[in-house]
Design a protein around this motif. Structure first.
Motif, mmCIF file in Angstrom:
data_model
loop_
_atom_site.group_PDB
_atom_site.id
_atom_site.type_symbol
_atom_site.label_atom_id
_atom_site.label_comp_id
_atom_site.label_asym_id
_atom_site.label_seq_id
_atom_site.Cartn_x
_atom_site.Cartn_y
_atom_site.Cartn_z
ATOM 1 N N ALA A 49 0.822 -0.908 0.132
ATOM 2 C CA ALA A 49 0.304 -0.490 0.139
ATOM 3 C C ALA A 49 0.994 0.744 -0.615
ATOM 4 O O ALA A 49 0.426 2.264 -0.748
ATOM 5 N N ILE A 50 1.954 1.662 0.668
ATOM 6 C CA ILE A 50 2.717 2.643 0.587
ATOM 7 C C ILE A 50 3.346 2.442 -0.637
ATOM 8 O O ILE A 50 3.222 3.723 -1.294
ATOM 9 N N VAL A 64 -6.733 1.057 -1.343
ATOM 10 C CA VAL A 64 -6.194 0.550 -0.111
ATOM 11 C C VAL A 64 -7.224 0.206 0.268
ATOM 12 O O VAL A 64 -6.962 -0.939 1.141
ATOM 13 N N PHE A 65 -7.951 1.475 0.536
ATOM 14 C CA PHE A 65 -9.093 1.137 1.240
ATOM 15 C C PHE A 65 -10.286 0.069 0.799
ATOM 16 O O PHE A 65 -10.372 -1.417 1.501
ATOM 17 N N ILE A 66 -9.994 -0.194 -0.460
ATOM 18 C CA ILE A 66 -11.221 -1.755 -0.940
ATOM 19 C C ILE A 66 -10.885 -2.498 -0.914
ATOM 20 O O ILE A 66 -11.331 -4.008 -0.241
ATOM 21 N N GLY A 67 -8.910 -2.588 -1.272
ATOM 22 C CA GLY A 67 -8.412 -3.744 -0.584
ATOM 23 C C GLY A 67 -8.626 -4.641 1.006
ATOM 24 O O GLY A 67 -9.206 -5.757 0.912
ATOM 25 N N ASN A 89 -5.670 0.506 8.106
ATOM 26 C CA ASN A 89 -4.606 0.524 7.168
ATOM 27 C C ASN A 89 -4.680 1.730 5.926
ATOM 28 O O ASN A 89 -2.902 2.049 5.722
ATOM 29 N N THR A 90 -5.640 2.148 5.743
ATOM 30 C CA THR A 90 -5.399 3.365 3.949
ATOM 31 C C THR A 90 -4.956 4.729 5.211
ATOM 32 O O THR A 90 -3.722 4.996 4.614
ATOM 33 N N GLY A 164 6.655 -5.588 7.307
ATOM 34 C CA GLY A 164 5.628 -5.611 5.986
ATOM 35 C C GLY A 164 6.240 -3.934 4.991
ATOM 36 O O GLY A 164 7.132 -4.215 3.892
ATOM 37 N N ALA A 165 5.680 -3.633 5.988
ATOM 38 C CA ALA A 165 6.052 -2.047 5.215
ATOM 39 C C ALA A 165 8.005 -1.992 5.122
ATOM 40 O O ALA A 165 9.048 -1.698 4.161
#
Lengths: 649, 121
Positions: A49-50, A64-67, A89-90, A164-165
């Motif tokens: 997402a980042i 990001v939001f939908i995912g 998350n978003t 993850g980041a």
């Protein structure tokens, strides 16, 4: 219009594709979840997402939001919890992207080691707190967890997102900015060896349960130094995946102190964060160095090209004149290739008559580091012809980058021929002038012997004076031409220079008396002997006395002082006249130069006098020094120092 | 009465030399080329030869001096080279000749030199 439609379509397709990727990554990540179905110890979608928001802009936040919503709605809970977690998350991705863009150079973060560390900290450590906090709160509010679990879930969530980041954001950014893979055979083999090494470490850690996970540092260092940042990031992702897979299956070093799979995954997570940050930083630093090296290399190439393409040639020699390097232009100037002259003695190319001069010049170069020394010699080309070469030598022995004497040289034969033609012309012209001047002189002298009226005699005397001035001027031009050509007639002999000094003073005393100027002789005035051409000595001393008187004020004194130190005598002539401006003092011994105030005081004069004095004095092995105070009108003092010999006749 | 043979292409100077030397009991025979000089020297046996260097007719002063030195009749005759070239003293020494630069010398100095070379001082 069509273009707009197609770019909109592309945008929608891109968004859908990204949502799908997010969904797949999320599902994979959650498969590692153990403490709570929604809190995974490894969460690649955060990194994804980042990266998406950094690459395509923050406007893509709905992806990001939908995912995230889709991943969570299909995992557990309700629309409300899925929305809450997706919101976390978003916001996390948006915060990370904003911070990295502002403080870590955005997608160019990996070009500087410091930005790499900033990216890891801002996106990995700071922004992930948002998602962990909102996510845990959502779970608590919706009753999916209990308060006693809260801290464990929060830490797991945070560490999962952090991993993850730190692992996936760099991986995606690096592959996206340089997607091209060029396979060089040796690099490919090396990469395979690296993978085998990695496989061996995995075997040790996960099959034999060797308890030291830090073994992973070895292949990562290998990658950092030998491969690009992109490859290191890839390797890190592979290590991460393998260890996570093994750890979830109950194997590996992270179980040594862990009670549960989740605890082990947490330890793995901490390990990966530390290793990840360290490795990326090391790799970025290595990249940085490579870039600097490349820049230096390019710079060196540029300078080398400048030397090699220059029409002037350059040789490096050692203090014994042996050539250690010759630039390609040596071929143009002398007809030899660089290899043909390297290792040879530089003097072997110089005309034997010019070798003593060249040796003197070399000595000067060696003794005076950094001062350029200019020389002119005849040198033999490969075809046997002789050319005039001008050299500029500089001692860079103490410059660690060079450690040699640097000699620039160029062919000045044409220029030399022109100079010779000019000097020949001067000589011929001077000789042509001498014949009529002689006839005039002797005619006037002959008239003096006759009984002539007084007014005619005065006029004759004036003519005779002017005739002498012209003869002197012609003589000076001839002397200069001789000096320049190195053909100055030199009838040096053992001479009592004190006698010459006395004679010259007597001669100029008459001239000085007309303006009430006195010439004093002070110091050690006994006989002293030197090897000089008496004519040259008279000319030099005469020039200095004539200047001193000419530029003095009426009713003043000119002092000639003689000082002897060991085997040298210093003859100083000082006046209290107009002086020489400070900024012109350095030019006074240049031929044809006249000080600005001297030109005002006396329009005549050719500017050759001091040049001749200097040339003669140096010919006797002596030197001339000029002292004139900074303030004008404070007089001038010029000293000649010459070596003496033992007296007697 | 001493006899001087003068070789000088500038005839204006012939008169000046004669005018200066005659009062000192010196007769001057003046010619303008090297060949005339050799011929005159062999027939007249001068006590001194005054020689310019740059001469018309193919022979320069040094050619003349060398030939005079090689001939037994003139090999011991004193030679005074009078020229406006100031770079030839070594060549003058080689033919055992005295050397003076004309422009830098007054006629009185020349007369003095000639008399001393003729042992008349």
């Amino acid at each position: 219009m069509k273009k707009t439609v197609s770019s909109q379509t592309r945008f929608i397709l891109l968004s859908l594709g990204l949502i799908l990727c997010y969904f797949i990554l999320g599902k994979t990540g959650l498969s590692f979840a153990s403490i709570n179905p929604s809190a995974s110890a490894i969460w690649p979608p955060t990194g994804f997402a980042i990266a998406v928001l950094l690459l395509y802009g923050i406007r893509l936040w709905p992806v990001v939001f939908i995912g995230a919503f889709l991943v969570n709605i299909t995992t557990s809970g309700t629309w409300a919890t899925a929305s809450g977690i997706a919101l976390g998350n978003t916001l996390e991705a948006i915060a990370a992207a904003l911070l990295v863009n502002k403080y870590a150079g955005g997608i160019h973060a990996f070009e500087r080691p410091l930005n790499t560390v900033r990216l890891a900290f801002l996106a990995g450590v700071v922004a992930t707190i948002i998602s962990a906090s909102i996510g845990t709160a959502t779970l608590l509010l919706s009753g999916l967890t209990t308060p006693d679990q809260l801290i464990n879930i929060w830490i797991t969530w945070w560490m999962g997102d952090m991993g993850g980041a730190i692992i996936f954001t760099p991986l995606i950014l690096l592959w996206h900015t340089s997607p091209r893979v060029s396979i060089k055979p040796f690099k490919a083999i090396e990469y395979m060896l690296l993978m085998i090494f990695l496989g061996f470490i995995c075997y040790l850690l996960f099959i034999t349960n060797f308890p030291h996970p830090y073994l992973f540092i070895l292949p990562l260092i290998w990658a950092a130094f030998r491969f690009e940042l992109r490859e290191t990031a890839t390797l890190l992702a592979i290590v991460m995946s393998v260890t996570t897979y093994a750890t979830t299956h109950g194997r590996g070093p992270f179980f040594t102190h862990a009670m549960s799979v989740n605890e082990a995954l947490l330890q793995l997570q901490i390990f990966m964060v530390i290793v990840g940050v360290t490795k990326l930083t090391v790799a970025a630093a290595v990249e940085d160095n490579k870039r600097i090296d490349q820049k230096l290399f390019a710079k060196e190439r540029r300078f080398q090209a400048l030397i090699e393409k220059n029409t002037d040639a350059v040789v490096l020699i050692d203090p014994g004149a042996v050539i250690t390097y010759a630039s390609p232009s040596t071929l143009t100037v002398l007809g030899y290739t660089s290899d043909e002259v390297t290792g040879k003695n530089g003097f072997s190319f110089i005309h034997e008559e010019d070798i003593p001069r060249a040796k003197d010049d070399l000595k000067k170069v060696v003794l005076h580091p950094n001062d350029p020394v200019i020389g002119n010699y005849r040198m033999r080309r490969k075809d046997g012809s002789w050319v005039w070469i001008e050299t500029i030598g500089r001692n860079l022995l103490f410059d660690p980058a060079v450690q040699a004497l640097v000699i620039n040289f160029r062919d000045v034969t044409d220029r030399k021929k022109l100079e010779e033609a000019k000097d020949d012309f001067l000589m011929t012209a001077a000789h042509q002038l001498r014949a009529p001047l002689t006839a005039m002189r002797w005619n006037i002298e002959s008239l003096f012997g006759h009984d002539i009226p007084k007014e005619f005699r005065t006029k004759l005397e004036q003519m005779y004076e002017r005739n002498k001035q012209m003869i002197k001027a012609v003589n000076e031009v001839l002397d200069i031409a001789h000096i320049i050509q190195g053909k100055l007639p030199n009838n040096a002999e053992k001479t009592d220079i004190m006698m010459l000094i006395n004679n010259q003073i007597n001669e100029y005393a008459q001239f000085a008396k007309r303006r009430n100027i006195t010439i004093n002789l002070t110091g050690d005035t006994g006989s002293m002997w030197a090897i000089v051409d008496p004519k040259h000595f008279n000319d030099a001393l005469g020039n200095l006395l004539s200047n001193a008187v000419k530029y003095s004020y009426d009713r003043s004194t000119v002092t000639v002082d003689i000082a002897r130190v060991k085997n040298t005598a210093t003859i100083s002539i000082s006046d209290s006249g107009i002086g020489i401006p400070k900024n012109e003092q350095g030019k006074m011994f240049t031929k044809f130069y006249r000080a600005t105030n001297a030109k005002v005081a006396d329009a005549q004069g050719n500017g050759l006098g001091l040049f001749i004095v200097k040339s003669y004095t140096e010919g006797w092995g002596g030197k001339v020094t000029l002292e004139s105070p900074v303030i004008q009108d404070q007089g001038t003092k010029i000293s000649i120092t010459i070596p003496l010999i033992k007296g007697g006749t | 009465m001493k006899k001087v043979l003068l070789v000088e292409d500038d005839v204006v100077l012939h008169d000046l030399y004669k005018e200066a030397l005659t009062p000192h009991d010196i007769t001057v025979t003046a010619v303008t080329t090297g060949k005339e000089c050799i011929a005159s020297a062999l027939t007249n046996a001068p006590d001194l030869v005054m020689l310019d260097i740059m001469l018309p007719g193919g022979m320069n002063g040094f050619d003349v001096a060398r030939e005079l030195r090689q001939n037994p009749k003139t090999s011991a005759t004193p030679i005074l080279i009078l020229t406006n070239l100031d770079s030839e003293k070594a060549s003058a020494d080689a033919v055992k000749a005295e050397y003076m630069v004309k422009t830098n010398t007054s006629m009185d100095e020349i007369v003095g030199k000639v008399k001393s070379m003729l042992n008349m001082a």
